[in-house]
Write an enzyme that holds these catalytic residues in place. Structure first.
Site, PDB file in Angstrom:
ATOM      1  N   HIS A  95       0.996  -1.368  -0.166  1.00  0.00           N
ATOM      2  CA  HIS A  95       0.031   0.150  -0.183  1.00  0.00           C
ATOM      3  C   HIS A  95       0.844   1.133  -0.007  1.00  0.00           C
ATOM      4  O   HIS A  95       1.997   1.351   0.596  1.00  0.00           O
ATOM      5  CB  HIS A  95      -0.825   0.136   1.243  1.00  0.00           C
ATOM      6  CG  HIS A  95      -2.108   1.117   1.121  1.00  0.00           C
ATOM      7  ND1 HIS A  95      -1.713   2.486   1.302  1.00  0.00           N
ATOM      8  CD2 HIS A  95      -3.210   0.897   0.718  1.00  0.00           C
ATOM      9  CE1 HIS A  95      -2.826   3.030   1.207  1.00  0.00           C
ATOM     10  NE2 HIS A  95      -3.870   2.139   0.919  1.00  0.00           N
ATOM     11  N   GLU A 167      -4.092   2.059  -7.234  1.00  0.00           N
ATOM     12  CA  GLU A 167      -4.124   3.057  -6.318  1.00  0.00           C
ATOM     13  C   GLU A 167      -3.423   4.345  -6.533  1.00  0.00           C
ATOM     14  O   GLU A 167      -2.322   4.339  -5.925  1.00  0.00           O
ATOM     15  CB  GLU A 167      -4.216   2.716  -4.823  1.00  0.00           C
ATOM     16  CG  GLU A 167      -5.181   1.709  -4.480  1.00  0.00           C
ATOM     17  CD  GLU A 167      -5.542   1.484  -2.989  1.00  0.00           C
ATOM     18  OE1 GLU A 167      -6.413   1.757  -2.566  1.00  0.00           O
ATOM     19  OE2 GLU A 167      -4.439   1.189  -2.130  1.00  0.00           O
ATOM     20  N   GLY A 173      -6.874   8.802   0.372  1.00  0.00           N
ATOM     21  CA  GLY A 173      -7.114   9.398   1.496  1.00  0.00           C
ATOM     22  C   GLY A 173      -7.711  10.748   1.712  1.00  0.00           C
ATOM     23  O   GLY A 173      -8.241  11.569   0.637  1.00  0.00           O
ATOM     24  N   SER A 213     -10.280   7.391  -3.029  1.00  0.00           N
ATOM     25  CA  SER A 213     -11.597   8.113  -3.018  1.00  0.00           C
ATOM     26  C   SER A 213     -12.691   7.683  -3.460  1.00  0.00           C
ATOM     27  O   SER A 213     -13.416   8.513  -4.303  1.00  0.00           O
ATOM     28  CB  SER A 213     -11.107   9.840  -3.532  1.00  0.00           C
ATOM     29  OG  SER A 213     -10.154  10.269  -2.636  1.00  0.00           O
TER      30      SER A 213
HETATM   31  P1  13P Z   1      -9.726   6.151   0.531  1.00  0.00           P
HETATM   32  O1  13P Z   1     -11.014   5.310  -0.204  1.00  0.00           O
HETATM   33  O2  13P Z   1      -9.919   6.416   2.016  1.00  0.00           O
HETATM   34  O3  13P Z   1      -9.086   7.305  -0.595  1.00  0.00           O
HETATM   35  O4  13P Z   1      -8.380   4.808   0.757  1.00  0.00           O
HETATM   36  C1  13P Z   1      -8.024   4.034  -0.259  1.00  0.00           C
HETATM   37  C2  13P Z   1      -7.226   3.108   0.431  1.00  0.00           C
HETATM   38  O5  13P Z   1      -6.072   3.458   0.624  1.00  0.00           O
HETATM   39  C3  13P Z   1      -7.550   1.703   0.099  1.00  0.00           C
HETATM   40  O6  13P Z   1      -6.466   0.826   0.451  1.00  0.00           O
END
Ligand code: 13P
Length: 257
Positions: A95, A167, A173, A213
């Site tokens: 991640h 991602e 975040g 998001s």
């Molecule tokens: P958000 O959906 O809060 O942006 O986070 C995504 C994430 O980091 C999943 O691993």
């Protein structure tokens, strides 16, 4: 691809009590769901054992990280066999928060992907470009490098058990910016192209999930991409009152497909 993988990374959130309440409710909600929707949750380590005992196999249970060695002088780490011992189904690897704050790199992630596969734990490998890569126009190159190193020496048989989560770092975040649908679809198409390049036709079988998001306003649009095979959700899934409508929308989307 038949199945859609829909799951959540709890990050460093939820006590054991909160996690149990959440999981009980999610189990109820999942009871009548479409079989083509594969749910998964990735709680912190402290909740894993107890949740394993309380969950059946309909929702996959994942860990947020692991070491590649089975044991040794690695204070603070958790090994593949420790996760196997408690019956973990999948492990999230790489991640962007781990890459950013704990210096995880592609070479070590490659060892982790191998270690997970050796123990028959599904690796959920996370990749994503940084904002500066995007601004310099090298997002695709960045994703290619991450895929080629993290999946180095994985066989065409093994790759069928790997999940990829795309991602973009700048979309994740509270401070993240929502990615446009076109951009997401374009990057997923690129990832598929690289997977086909590395694994031949077996590359078609690898689910590619999108995260960053994701919310009720963009989830279905993202899923219309030919190479978007699931969603990996943080904030919008931590509260079931927010997550349930997203799951209902996906259910409808699957019925219409
Ligand atoms: P958000 O959906 O809060 O942006 O986070 C995504 C994430 O980091 C999943 O691993």
């Amino acid at each position: 691809m038949e199945k859609l993988y829909i799951g959540t990374n709890w990050k460093m959130h939820k006590s054991i009590k909160e996690g149990r309440e959440y999981t009980q409710k999610l189990k109820e909600m999942a009871r009548n769901k479409n079989e083509r929707m594969q749910l998964f949750i990735i709680p912190p380590y402290t909740s894993l054992s107890i949740l394993r005992e309380e969950m059946d196999s309909s929702i996959l249970l994942g860990a947020q990280n692991m070491h590649w060695e089975d044991e040794g002088p690695f204070t603070g780490e958790i090994s593949p066999s420790m996760l196997k011992e408690i019956g973990i189904d999948l492990v999230e690897l790489g991640h962007s928060e781990r890459r950013q704050y704990y210096n995880e790199n592609n070479v070590d992630l490659n060892k982790k992907v191998h270690a997970a596969l050796d123990k028959e734990i599904i690796p959920l490998l996370c990749i994503g470009e940084k904002l500066e890569d995007k601004e310099l126009g090298v997002s695709e190159e960045s994703l290619s490098v991450q895929l080629k190193i993290c999946l180095n020496n994985i066989s065409t048989t093994q790759i069928k058990n790997v999940l990829i989560a795309y991602e973009p770092v700048w979309a994740i975040g509270a401070g993240g910016t929502e990615a446009s649908t076109n951009y997401v679809h374009k990057m997923h198409d690129h990832i598929r192209k690289v997977l086909l390049e590395i694994f031949g036709d077996n590359g078609y079988d690898i689910p590619i999930l999108f995260g960053g998001s994701v919310n009720r306003g963009n989830a279905i649009e993202y899923l219309t991409g030919q190479n978007v095979n699931g969603l990996f959700i943080g904030r919008s899934a931590w509260d079931l009152e927010k997550f349930e409508p997203i799951l209902n929308d996906i259910e409808q989307f699957l019925q219409q497909k």
